[in-house]
Design an enzyme around this catalytic site. Structure first.
Site, PDB file in Angstrom:
ATOM      1  N   HIS A 105       0.843  -1.199   0.000  1.00 32.97           N
ATOM      2  CA  HIS A 105       0.000   0.000   0.000  1.00 32.97           C
ATOM      3  C   HIS A 105       0.878   1.250   0.000  1.00 32.97           C
ATOM      4  O   HIS A 105       1.978   1.259   0.551  1.00 32.97           O
ATOM      5  CB  HIS A 105      -0.924  -0.003   1.220  1.00 32.97           C
ATOM      6  CG  HIS A 105      -2.016   1.016   1.144  1.00 32.97           C
ATOM      7  ND1 HIS A 105      -1.801   2.345   1.456  1.00 32.97           N
ATOM      8  CD2 HIS A 105      -3.319   0.920   0.777  1.00 32.97           C
ATOM      9  CE1 HIS A 105      -2.939   3.017   1.290  1.00 32.97           C
ATOM     10  NE2 HIS A 105      -3.867   2.180   0.870  1.00 32.97           N
ATOM     11  N   GLU A 179      -4.751   1.833  -7.097  1.00 35.48           N
ATOM     12  CA  GLU A 179      -5.102   3.016  -6.313  1.00 35.48           C
ATOM     13  C   GLU A 179      -4.134   4.142  -6.662  1.00 35.48           C
ATOM     14  O   GLU A 179      -3.005   4.157  -6.145  1.00 35.48           O
ATOM     15  CB  GLU A 179      -5.011   2.736  -4.816  1.00 35.48           C
ATOM     16  CG  GLU A 179      -5.917   1.637  -4.312  1.00 35.48           C
ATOM     17  CD  GLU A 179      -5.805   1.443  -2.806  1.00 35.48           C
ATOM     18  OE1 GLU A 179      -6.831   1.478  -2.133  1.00 35.48           O
ATOM     19  OE2 GLU A 179      -4.676   1.277  -2.318  1.00 35.48           O
TER      20      GLU A 179
END
Length: 256
Positions: A105, A179
């Site tokens: 992430h 993302e």
């Protein structure tokens, strides 16, 4: 002659990560509230997963045991065991009932210095222990020129994907969560045209693999997002919007 029946579609994928937003009682209550959504997800042909914090993995596994909801973890170490104080072993995660492990992430990269090499080692550990890596990918760069923005995204995402896939068998299933870094925590998701163009290109990049690759969109995703992106993605990876169970219900309905 009657028309041939349509081929059954690939099961869609929906997940939510709680990051570090909720305390212990709130997380337990949340997972208890999510568990009844299993039947709706099954009816909609959706694989549904939830990623709580590490402390609540075991009680969450118990709450989800009678459902089809998959349990996820927010990270893991690349080694199975050893002198790694404060880290979490992928062996222990698998023993706890975890099926999906999120790695790479943007927050892990920015706050803890993780690199493509780190992510690749973790992906290998996850697969080695019978779980599926959920690899977060995304570009930092942003351009107001649409064609340029897509090119930038692909150029930054490609090495992230290549690294993550480099150490795992070609037959292993992988989830890619696209993302854009600039869309994480924003008030609105990235534009639909941009996301579809990028994810379609990324799908071409991995289409030769034997293992299944499913692509999610994250980054301020919520109700109304999937319909605009379904030509490029297999589902959504939700953050704070999923803290409201009603939002999850709406998304499941939209993804039927």
């Amino acid at each position: 002659m009657p028309p041939l029946p349509a081929a059954p579609r690939e099961k869609r994928l929906l997940g939510a990560s709680l990051k570090m937003y909720l305390d212990l009682p709130s997380t337990n209550n949340y997972v208890s509230s999510v568990a009844p959504l299993s039947s709706a997800a099954d009816a909609a042909k959706i694989d549904f997963f939830v990623i709580p914090d590490f402390v609540t993995l075991l009680p969450s596994a118990e709450k989800l045991a009678s459902t089809s909801i998959l349990l996820g973890a927010q990270d893991c170490h690349s080694e199975d065991k050893g002198a790694f104080t404060g880290e979490v072993s992928p062996v222990v995660l698998a023993q706890a009932g975890v099926k999906i492990v999120e790695i790479g992430h943007a927050e892990r990269r920015a706050l803890f210095g993780e690199t493509d090499k780190t992510v690749a080692a973790k992906a290998a550990a996850i697969v080695r222990n019978g779980m599926t890596p959920l690899v977060c990918i995304g570009e930092k760069s942003r351009s107001s020129i649409a064609s340029q923005a897509v090119g930038l995204a692909i150029s930054e995402c490609k090495p992230q994907i290549t690294a993550a896939l480099s150490g795992i068998p070609d037959t292993s299933d992988v989830i890619l969560a696209y993302e854009p870094v600039w869309a994480i925590g924003a008030s609105e998701p990235a534009g639909a045209d941009h996301v579809v163009a990028v994810t379609q290109s990324l799908r071409e990049l991995v289409k030769g693999r034997q293992g299944r690759v499913r692509i999610l969109y994250g980054g301020s995703a919520g109700p109304g997002t999937f319909e605009a992106l379904k030509e490029g993605v297999d589902g959504l990876f939700l953050g704070r919007f999923a803290h409201d169970i009603k939002n999850l219900e709406k998304v499941i309905e939209e993804m039927k």
